[in-house]
Scaffold this motif. Structure first.
Motif, mmCIF file in Angstrom:
data_model
loop_
_atom_site.group_PDB
_atom_site.id
_atom_site.type_symbol
_atom_site.label_atom_id
_atom_site.label_comp_id
_atom_site.label_asym_id
_atom_site.label_seq_id
_atom_site.Cartn_x
_atom_site.Cartn_y
_atom_site.Cartn_z
ATOM 1 N N UNK A 61 -33.122 93.972 75.685
ATOM 2 C CA UNK A 61 -32.453 94.280 76.948
ATOM 3 C C UNK A 61 -31.866 93.041 77.635
ATOM 4 N N UNK A 62 -32.118 91.854 77.100
ATOM 5 C CA UNK A 62 -31.540 90.626 77.654
ATOM 6 C C UNK A 62 -30.239 90.228 76.954
ATOM 7 N N UNK A 63 -29.846 90.989 75.944
ATOM 8 C CA UNK A 63 -28.671 90.641 75.158
ATOM 9 C C UNK A 63 -27.440 91.310 75.749
ATOM 10 N N UNK A 64 -26.433 90.484 76.038
ATOM 11 C CA UNK A 64 -25.156 90.995 76.524
ATOM 12 C C UNK A 64 -24.031 90.215 75.844
ATOM 13 N N UNK A 65 -22.806 90.626 76.093
ATOM 14 C CA UNK A 65 -21.673 90.029 75.380
ATOM 15 C C UNK A 65 -21.407 88.584 75.771
ATOM 16 N N UNK A 66 -21.876 88.149 76.926
ATOM 17 C CA UNK A 66 -21.641 86.778 77.371
ATOM 18 C C UNK A 66 -22.678 85.789 76.831
ATOM 19 N N UNK A 67 -23.710 86.283 76.191
ATOM 20 C CA UNK A 67 -24.769 85.428 75.666
ATOM 21 C C UNK A 67 -24.179 84.423 74.682
ATOM 22 N N UNK A 68 -24.464 83.144 74.908
ATOM 23 C CA UNK A 68 -23.931 82.067 74.085
ATOM 24 C C UNK A 68 -25.013 81.593 73.112
ATOM 25 N N UNK A 69 -24.623 81.444 71.853
ATOM 26 C CA UNK A 69 -25.607 81.084 70.823
ATOM 27 C C UNK A 69 -26.262 79.734 71.077
ATOM 28 N N UNK A 70 -25.455 78.737 71.393
ATOM 29 C CA UNK A 70 -26.006 77.394 71.564
ATOM 30 C C UNK A 70 -26.671 77.216 72.924
ATOM 31 N N UNK A 71 -26.016 77.675 73.981
ATOM 32 C CA UNK A 71 -26.540 77.456 75.327
ATOM 33 C C UNK A 71 -27.683 78.396 75.683
ATOM 34 N N UNK A 72 -27.526 79.682 75.383
ATOM 35 C CA UNK A 72 -28.524 80.667 75.810
ATOM 36 C C UNK A 72 -29.628 80.902 74.786
ATOM 37 N N UNK A 73 -29.272 80.821 73.507
ATOM 38 C CA UNK A 73 -30.254 81.096 72.456
ATOM 39 C C UNK A 73 -30.792 79.828 71.816
ATOM 40 N N UNK A 74 -30.219 78.684 72.198
ATOM 41 C CA UNK A 74 -30.648 77.392 71.661
ATOM 42 C C UNK A 74 -30.614 77.389 70.132
ATOM 43 N N UNK A 75 -29.553 78.012 69.571
ATOM 44 C CA UNK A 75 -29.433 78.122 68.121
ATOM 45 C C UNK A 75 -28.916 76.812 67.534
ATOM 46 N N UNK A 76 -29.596 76.328 66.509
ATOM 47 C CA UNK A 76 -29.071 75.166 65.797
ATOM 48 C C UNK A 76 -28.183 75.665 64.655
ATOM 49 N N UNK A 77 -27.612 74.743 63.907
ATOM 50 C CA UNK A 77 -26.652 75.139 62.869
ATOM 51 C C UNK A 77 -27.303 75.995 61.781
#
Length: 83
Positions: A23-39
């Motif tokens: 329920x926290x996932x929306x279209x504006x969610x950014x992989x690097x900034x919001x999810x802290x995703x590395x490469x």
């Protein structure tokens, strides 16, 4: 497949892969900034998208995908090309 159905599938993958509440996932969610995703996280996510939607995402295209909305738009556009 509708845009909403694609978003729902992408959101399910993200919830599972990045351990985020659905329920926290929306279209504006950014992989690097919001999810802290590395490469590595992102490459694994792209591979999972390719398996789920049956299409290849080039490295160049993947680098341009920063938000969930961009991923959904990309899949919608390329789904139309496959028909």
């Amino acid at each position: 497949m509708t845009r909403t159905e694609i978003f729902d599938q992408v959101a399910d993958i993200i919830a599972d892969h990045f351990e985020v509440e659905r329920d926290q996932i929306n279209e504006q969610l950014n992989f690097k900034q919001d999810l802290d995703a590395d490469s590595i996280d992102f490459v694994e996510f792209v591979l999972e998208l390719e398996d789920t939607f049956g299409s290849e995402i080039s490295d160049e295209d993947a680098e341009k995908l920063n938000t969930i909305g961009e991923v959904v738009d990309y899949i919608v556009a390329h789904q139309a090309e496959q028909k």
